[in-house]
Design a protein around this motif. Structure first.
Motif, PDB file in Angstrom:
ATOM      1  N   ALA A  57      44.050 148.401  91.790  1.00  0.00           N
ATOM      2  CA  ALA A  57      42.840 147.667  92.149  1.00  0.00           C
ATOM      3  C   ALA A  57      41.757 148.620  92.650  1.00  0.00           C
ATOM      4  O   ALA A  57      40.571 148.433  92.384  1.00  0.00           O
ATOM      5  CB  ALA A  57      43.158 146.620  93.215  1.00  0.00           C
ATOM      6  N   GLY A  58      42.191 149.680  93.365  1.00  0.00           N
ATOM      7  CA  GLY A  58      41.220 150.632  93.898  1.00  0.00           C
ATOM      8  C   GLY A  58      40.740 151.632  92.862  1.00  0.00           C
ATOM      9  O   GLY A  58      39.686 152.255  93.020  1.00  0.00           O
ATOM     10  N   ASN A  59      41.508 151.797  91.820  1.00  0.00           N
ATOM     11  CA  ASN A  59      41.159 152.766  90.785  1.00  0.00           C
ATOM     12  C   ASN A  59      41.481 152.191  89.400  1.00  0.00           C
ATOM     13  O   ASN A  59      42.391 152.660  88.710  1.00  0.00           O
ATOM     14  CB  ASN A  59      41.932 154.077  91.025  1.00  0.00           C
ATOM     15  CG  ASN A  59      41.489 155.172  90.065  1.00  0.00           C
ATOM     16  OD1 ASN A  59      40.362 155.152  89.558  1.00  0.00           O
ATOM     17  ND2 ASN A  59      42.397 156.105  89.774  1.00  0.00           N
ATOM     18  N   PRO A  60      40.741 151.156  89.019  1.00  0.00           N
ATOM     19  CA  PRO A  60      41.059 150.477  87.757  1.00  0.00           C
ATOM     20  C   PRO A  60      40.575 151.241  86.532  1.00  0.00           C
ATOM     21  O   PRO A  60      39.706 152.109  86.637  1.00  0.00           O
ATOM     22  CB  PRO A  60      40.300 149.146  87.881  1.00  0.00           C
ATOM     23  CG  PRO A  60      39.136 149.451  88.765  1.00  0.00           C
ATOM     24  CD  PRO A  60      39.566 150.553  89.691  1.00  0.00           C
ATOM     25  N   VAL A  61      41.168 150.905  85.382  1.00  0.00           N
ATOM     26  CA  VAL A  61      40.665 151.398  84.101  1.00  0.00           C
ATOM     27  C   VAL A  61      39.444 150.553  83.736  1.00  0.00           C
ATOM     28  O   VAL A  61      39.454 149.335  83.915  1.00  0.00           O
ATOM     29  CB  VAL A  61      41.747 151.246  83.007  1.00  0.00           C
ATOM     30  CG1 VAL A  61      41.180 151.588  81.634  1.00  0.00           C
ATOM     31  CG2 VAL A  61      42.942 152.124  83.318  1.00  0.00           C
ATOM     32  N   HIS A  62      38.402 151.225  83.254  1.00  0.00           N
ATOM     33  CA  HIS A  62      37.177 150.506  82.873  1.00  0.00           C
ATOM     34  C   HIS A  62      37.088 150.387  81.361  1.00  0.00           C
ATOM     35  O   HIS A  62      36.965 151.397  80.674  1.00  0.00           O
ATOM     36  CB  HIS A  62      35.937 151.242  83.388  1.00  0.00           C
ATOM     37  CG  HIS A  62      35.804 151.203  84.878  1.00  0.00           C
ATOM     38  ND1 HIS A  62      36.536 152.021  85.716  1.00  0.00           N
ATOM     39  CD2 HIS A  62      35.039 150.440  85.688  1.00  0.00           C
ATOM     40  CE1 HIS A  62      36.217 151.758  86.978  1.00  0.00           C
ATOM     41  NE2 HIS A  62      35.312 150.797  86.987  1.00  0.00           N
ATOM     42  N   VAL A  63      37.151 149.155  80.884  1.00  0.00           N
ATOM     43  CA  VAL A  63      37.041 148.910  79.447  1.00  0.00           C
ATOM     44  C   VAL A  63      35.787 148.073  79.211  1.00  0.00           C
ATOM     45  O   VAL A  63      35.598 147.042  79.852  1.00  0.00           O
ATOM     46  CB  VAL A  63      38.287 148.167  78.907  1.00  0.00           C
ATOM     47  CG1 VAL A  63      38.092 147.766  77.451  1.00  0.00           C
ATOM     48  CG2 VAL A  63      39.525 149.049  79.056  1.00  0.00           C
ATOM     49  N   MET A  64      34.946 148.552  78.311  1.00  0.00           N
ATOM     50  CA  MET A  64      33.720 147.803  78.011  1.00  0.00           C
ATOM     51  C   MET A  64      33.877 147.056  76.694  1.00  0.00           C
ATOM     52  O   MET A  64      34.224 147.657  75.676  1.00  0.00           O
ATOM     53  CB  MET A  64      32.510 148.736  77.938  1.00  0.00           C
ATOM     54  CG  MET A  64      31.213 147.993  77.519  1.00  0.00           C
ATOM     55  SD  MET A  64      29.728 149.029  77.603  1.00  0.00           S
ATOM     56  CE  MET A  64      29.281 148.838  79.328  1.00  0.00           C
ATOM     57  N   GLU A  65      33.630 145.740  76.732  1.00  0.00           N
ATOM     58  CA  GLU A  65      33.497 145.005  75.464  1.00  0.00           C
ATOM     59  C   GLU A  65      32.010 144.986  75.152  1.00  0.00           C
ATOM     60  O   GLU A  65      31.185 144.717  76.016  1.00  0.00           O
ATOM     61  CB  GLU A  65      34.151 143.619  75.532  1.00  0.00           C
ATOM     62  CG  GLU A  65      33.296 142.498  76.077  1.00  0.00           C
ATOM     63  CD  GLU A  65      33.262 142.478  77.598  1.00  0.00           C
ATOM     64  OE1 GLU A  65      33.950 143.301  78.229  1.00  0.00           O
ATOM     65  OE2 GLU A  65      32.526 141.637  78.158  1.00  0.00           O
ATOM     66  N   ILE A 111      33.231 154.659  81.802  1.00  0.00           N
ATOM     67  CA  ILE A 111      33.822 153.788  80.782  1.00  0.00           C
ATOM     68  C   ILE A 111      34.974 154.570  80.153  1.00  0.00           C
ATOM     69  O   ILE A 111      34.784 155.661  79.630  1.00  0.00           O
ATOM     70  CB  ILE A 111      32.810 153.416  79.682  1.00  0.00           C
ATOM     71  CG1 ILE A 111      31.495 152.893  80.298  1.00  0.00           C
ATOM     72  CG2 ILE A 111      33.399 152.361  78.752  1.00  0.00           C
ATOM     73  CD1 ILE A 111      30.364 152.751  79.295  1.00  0.00           C
ATOM     74  N   ASP A 112      36.187 154.005  80.225  1.00  0.00           N
ATOM     75  CA  ASP A 112      37.357 154.720  79.711  1.00  0.00           C
ATOM     76  C   ASP A 112      37.638 154.399  78.250  1.00  0.00           C
ATOM     77  O   ASP A 112      38.284 155.186  77.552  1.00  0.00           O
ATOM     78  CB  ASP A 112      38.578 154.378  80.564  1.00  0.00           C
ATOM     79  CG  ASP A 112      38.375 154.769  82.023  1.00  0.00           C
ATOM     80  OD1 ASP A 112      38.040 155.942  82.269  1.00  0.00           O
ATOM     81  OD2 ASP A 112      38.510 153.894  82.905  1.00  0.00           O
ATOM     82  N   GLY A 113      37.182 153.237  77.789  1.00  0.00           N
ATOM     83  CA  GLY A 113      37.420 152.864  76.396  1.00  0.00           C
ATOM     84  C   GLY A 113      36.614 151.626  76.054  1.00  0.00           C
ATOM     85  O   GLY A 113      36.051 150.973  76.938  1.00  0.00           O
ATOM     86  N   PHE A 114      36.557 151.323  74.757  1.00  0.00           N
ATOM     87  CA  PHE A 114      35.704 150.225  74.285  1.00  0.00           C
ATOM     88  C   PHE A 114      36.465 149.251  73.397  1.00  0.00           C
ATOM     89  O   PHE A 114      37.312 149.657  72.595  1.00  0.00           O
ATOM     90  CB  PHE A 114      34.539 150.774  73.444  1.00  0.00           C
ATOM     91  CG  PHE A 114      33.542 151.580  74.216  1.00  0.00           C
ATOM     92  CD1 PHE A 114      32.430 150.971  74.782  1.00  0.00           C
ATOM     93  CD2 PHE A 114      33.711 152.950  74.369  1.00  0.00           C
ATOM     94  CE1 PHE A 114      31.492 151.723  75.489  1.00  0.00           C
ATOM     95  CE2 PHE A 114      32.786 153.709  75.079  1.00  0.00           C
ATOM     96  CZ  PHE A 114      31.678 153.098  75.641  1.00  0.00           C
ATOM     97  N   ILE A 115      36.108 147.960  73.546  1.00  0.00           N
ATOM     98  CA  ILE A 115      36.463 146.953  72.542  1.00  0.00           C
ATOM     99  C   ILE A 115      35.263 146.859  71.610  1.00  0.00           C
ATOM    100  O   ILE A 115      34.170 146.471  72.037  1.00  0.00           O
ATOM    101  CB  ILE A 115      36.722 145.580  73.212  1.00  0.00           C
ATOM    102  CG1 ILE A 115      37.827 145.672  74.262  1.00  0.00           C
ATOM    103  CG2 ILE A 115      37.053 144.529  72.152  1.00  0.00           C
ATOM    104  CD1 ILE A 115      39.177 146.073  73.733  1.00  0.00           C
ATOM    105  N   GLY A 116      35.452 147.238  70.359  1.00  0.00           N
ATOM    106  CA  GLY A 116      34.333 147.297  69.410  1.00  0.00           C
ATOM    107  C   GLY A 116      34.026 145.922  68.828  1.00  0.00           C
ATOM    108  O   GLY A 116      34.920 145.085  68.672  1.00  0.00           O
ATOM    109  N   PRO A 117      32.754 145.673  68.505  1.00  0.00           N
ATOM    110  CA  PRO A 117      32.346 144.367  67.976  1.00  0.00           C
ATOM    111  C   PRO A 117      32.919 144.097  66.588  1.00  0.00           C
ATOM    112  O   PRO A 117      32.974 144.994  65.740  1.00  0.00           O
ATOM    113  CB  PRO A 117      30.819 144.457  67.929  1.00  0.00           C
ATOM    114  CG  PRO A 117      30.496 145.897  67.961  1.00  0.00           C
ATOM    115  CD  PRO A 117      31.632 146.623  68.603  1.00  0.00           C
ATOM    116  N   GLY A 118      33.315 142.849  66.358  1.00  0.00           N
ATOM    117  CA  GLY A 118      33.935 142.489  65.084  1.00  0.00           C
ATOM    118  C   GLY A 118      32.937 142.323  63.956  1.00  0.00           C
ATOM    119  O   GLY A 118      33.056 142.951  62.903  1.00  0.00           O
TER     120      GLY A 118
END
Lengths: 391, 97
Positions: A42-50, A204-211
């Protein structure tokens, strides 16, 4: 709707692999396991951007972010074209729409986006001839039926809707329809992502790419994200299981330190995109030097304009507005935090105007206007979000 | 606007530009087929399911994918929005005749 379709849907309601609760549960476990392996807390979460606004909406609708625990934080990217449109461009719309000879045609989504002099809905209430259309083809049809009026279509959207306006301009040119023009506000997905990755305050650690953008462009427009910035991308569908699978794929790549571009949505997204659509885009549009984004400011080569060859169908040229008039960007409303939210640096609920001065019924900021905007999604699903994908 | 909606091609109305009538949840409207036509020709699209974005078919999909996508759009409240936009646009055009 055909009977075949009806029966097909009934039959798959609870058996479809994309709705299977057991599959959803096992994906949640797998995701939590990978988050543990990464050491996310919770204090150090992974950041994923959609990136896509449709994904933002789906993540909230199904409560996916809540299901996965505190080790992952979703950042809601700039993927709602209505939400990132700057006020100055809305003002340009009003300037065009208020001309006596103009019928201004727009997608319904854009009616309530506020500019400094109000929205297109306000202009319509004041007497401007603003029409909501489903398709740019319907705007072209309006032009055919009203030869004594100037019909202007408000073209906006990412690569997904660019082929439709490009093909409409080509059709207008082919038929020689001189009273139709396009007010082009099309924008591209990769440039703002590059801008966000270059921002030293962003993580940002990774991305969900648009379909559906990727359905047009193919998946290689994201190569730079892995190659230059070392971040993984998984292009995703819109079903809850699609999104969970994609999150798992991105997390695996983060864990393994193997940034790459993966395609979870291959049943709709061809690796190299749609050739006819890309050809139409290339024929009609060319990148602008820069385009202004609400909250992000000017971004180099992030928008497109109509090629000089098609200038007769370019509303900016025809009416001398916008970039053709050398206008710079306008200011956003005082106290509006849309920019911070678009960058993922602030939660919608942390904005002092959220839910009080700014609501979906009376939006101050653009993120509250569209159901694909992060603020509208928070507002819509606050307090009534399901804990399970299939209840 | 961004998500599109599945529909089934029921007839071809033009070879060039390729266009036809697509049935979207019972609403029939003219759709541009330029981005889905293959070397088999536009007639080969009759009966196929396509993903329609603002009046343009952008992808041929199978029947299961069409049903799944429609179900997801219904849950997101986007299916009605698309269909209403089609109705409204058609009515608006009729009003100008």
């Amino acid at each position: 709707m055909s009977n075949r379709m009806e029966s097909g849907r009934e039959g798959m309601r609870f058996t479809d692999e994309f709705r299977d609760p057991a599959k959803a549960k096992s994906l949640v476990s797998a995701i939590r396991a990978v988050l543990d392996e990464i050491g996310a807390t919770a204090g150090n979460p992974v950041h994923v951007m959609e990136i896509c606004g449709g994904h933002t909406h789906a993540i909230f609708r199904y409560g996916i972010d809540r299901m996965l625990g505190p080790g992952i934080e979703f950042l809601h990217g700039p993927g709602c074209p209505v939400c990132v449109l700057p006020m100055s461009r809305v003002d340009d719309c009003l300037e065009i729409a208020e001309r006596e000879e103009v019928i201004f045609a727009t997608f319904g989504d854009a009616m309530r986006v506020p500019g400094t002099r109000g929205s297109l809905a306000d202009a319509k209430a004041r007497g401007a001839d603003v029409r909501m259309v489903y398709s740019p083809l319907d705007a072209l049809e309006l032009a055919r039926r009203n030869p004594d009026r100037e019909v202007v279509f408000f073209g906006l959207g990412f690569e997904t809707t660019m082929p439709s306006t490009a093909l409409t301009v080509l059709q207008a040119a082919r038929e020689g329809i001189g009273n139709f023009s396009l007010f082009c506000n099309h924008i591209l997905v990769p440039p703002p992502i590059r801008a966000l990755l270059q921002d030293p305050d962003m993580r940002i650690d990774g991305f969900i790419g648009p379909g559906h953008v990727s359905m047009v462009t193919g998946i290689h427009i994201y190569d730079f994200i892995a190659e230059e910035f070392g971040r993984p991308v998984t292009v995703s569908g819109f079903e809850p299981i699609d999104l969970m699978q994609s999150v798992l794929m991105v997390l695996e790549d983060i864990r393994d330190g193997t940034p790459r571009i993966r395609n979870q949505y291959a049943r709709v997204v061809p690796e190299h995109g749609n050739r006819a659509a890309l050809a139409a885009i290339d024929r009609v549009f060319t990148p602008r030097e820069a385009f202004d984004w609400r909250g992000l400011g000017e971004i180099d080569r992030s928008g497109v304009k109509i090629r000089p060859e098609f200038a007769p169908w370019d509303a900016e040229e025809k009416f001398g507005v916008g970039y053709a008039a050398g206008k710079s960007s306008g200011r956003e409303p005082e106290g509006c935090m849309c920019g911070e939210v678009v960058k993922g640096m602030m939660k919608p609920t942390e904005c002092p105007m959220f839910g009080t001065l700014c609501t979906p019924e009376n939006p101050m900021g653009a993120l509250m206007v569209s159901s694909e905007g992060a603020c509208a999604a928070y507002h819509l699903y606050a307090g009534l979000r399901p804990e399970e994908v299939v209840s | 606007m961004c998500l599109g909606i599945p529909g089934r091609v029921v007839e071809i109305t033009s070879e060039d530009p390729p266009a036809g009538i697509v049935d979207v949840s019972g609403v029939r409207r003219r759709v541009d087929l330029s981005c889905t036509v293959t070397s088999e020709g536009v007639a080969a699209l009759v009966g196929k399911w396509v993903l329609v974005h603002v009046g343009f078919a952008m992808s041929v999909i199978d029947e299961n994918e069409a049903a799944r996508t429609l179900a997801a759009l219904e849950e997101l409240g986007e299916a009605m929005e698309e269909i209403e936009a089609m109705h409204r646009s058609a009515a608006m055009l009729e009003g100008t005749e």
